[in-house]
Enzyme design. Structure first.
Site, PDB file in Angstrom:
ATOM      1  CG  ASP A 145      -0.307  -0.465   2.496  1.00 24.93           C
ATOM      2  OD1 ASP A 145       0.937  -0.442   2.587  1.00 24.93           O
ATOM      3  OD2 ASP A 145      -1.035  -0.846   3.425  1.00 24.93           O
ATOM      4  CG  HIS A 194      -5.929  -2.371   8.666  1.00 24.31           C
ATOM      5  ND1 HIS A 194      -6.055  -1.140   9.270  1.00 24.31           N
ATOM      6  CD2 HIS A 194      -4.594  -2.573   8.583  1.00 24.31           C
ATOM      7  CE1 HIS A 194      -4.863  -0.641   9.521  1.00 24.31           C
ATOM      8  NE2 HIS A 194      -3.959  -1.493   9.127  1.00 24.31           N
ATOM      9  CG  ASN A 197      -9.062  -1.720  11.867  1.00 29.99           C
ATOM     10  OD1 ASN A 197      -8.137  -2.350  11.365  1.00 29.99           O
ATOM     11  ND2 ASN A 197      -9.539  -0.612  11.324  1.00 29.99           N
TER      12      ASN A 197
END
Ligand code: GLP
Length: 248
Positions: free
Chosen positions: A72, A143, A141
């Site tokens: 990313d 991800h 969370n």
């Protein structure tokens, strides 16, 4: 029939985790010098890259024929900014080893046509023969990459908005400005196409995410849970992330 070789390896310290992950990367590259590696950022990876730099200096690994694709990259940020994942990868690994930087790729996050940039990244990965080993951290969370809760299981490289929890967690990497609110990320589907995956998690802030990721099948509110359906995942955990008491 899918024969799963996925496994969970639990170590007593984050340092031991990092050494084991680095050893796996070294083995993969020794066996296939032209390996295509999927790389990840985040604090969890810093000791892994430090160990790889040391291994390179000791002649244990050469990256000269390696190609890499990062998971990313932030949007709204020039690649030269110290908080960009390009700068981070240069500082932690690429500047210190013999990798050919023209074969180190990150998603193009600032283009005017993000859909086309995402599709191009997918094409580049395919043209490189696919990813041999994908490194993954995990968000608090759940991800993976920047695939936030609610991401589709078959998602591909695309521009996404980051959740508040992620902005908070990553604020420590940005002294001079707020964390960018969007990023280009490989999708869950892109990650699942890698031949092997190493997911790395250390510390108590990851215990809940690891718990949800490793049982109960795929749940959209925990993107990492998709990995349960990939037969070649190694979970590298310390005792805290695994939810075990450290031995006294
Ligand atoms: C970022 C990255 C993820 C990484 C996560 C965990 O959000 N985009 O790929 O897994 O951080 O980071 P850390 O290792 O700092 O907890």
């Amino acid at each position: 029939m899918l024969v799963s070789s996925s496994q969970r390896l639990i170590f007593s310290t984050p340092e031991a985790v990092a050494n084991a992950v680095a050893d796996l990367i070294i083995k993969v590259v020794q066996e296939k010098p032209s390996a295509t590696l999927g790389l990840a950022t985040g604090g969890t990876m810093e000791p892994v890259y430090a160990r790889l730099v040391t291994a390179f200096k000791h002649g244990e690994i050469s990256f000269s024929a390696v190609t890499s694709f990062n998971l990313d990259e932030y949007a709204e940020l020039p690649p030269e900014h110290p908080g960009s994942y390009r700068s981070t990868m240069n500082a932690l690994l690429f500047d210190h080893v013999d990798i050919d930087k023209s074969r180190t790729f990150l998603p193009e996050a600032n283009g005017s046509e993000p859909d086309k940039s995402g599709a191009r990244y997918e094409d580049m990965i395919a043209a490189a023969g696919g990813i041999d080993l994908q490194l993954l951290g995990i968000g608090r969370n759940g991800h993976i990459g920047f695939n936030e809760p609610g991401s589709a299981r078959d998602s591909r490289t695309r521009l996404v908005n980051l959740h508040t929890d992620t902005l908070e967690a990553n604020a420590r990497f940005f002294a001079d400005r707020p964390v960018p609110r969007s990023a280009m990320t490989m999708g869950i589907g892109t990650i699942m196409s890698a031949r092997k995956i190493a997911l790395v998690a250390t510390g108590a802030s990851k215990t809940d995410a690891i718990h949800r990721a490793t049982q109960g099948g795929f749940q959209a509110d925990c993107p990492a849970s998709a990995l349960q359906d990939h037969g070649q995942v190694t979970w590298f955990l310390d005792t805290a992330a695994a939810g075990l008491q450290r031995a006294a």
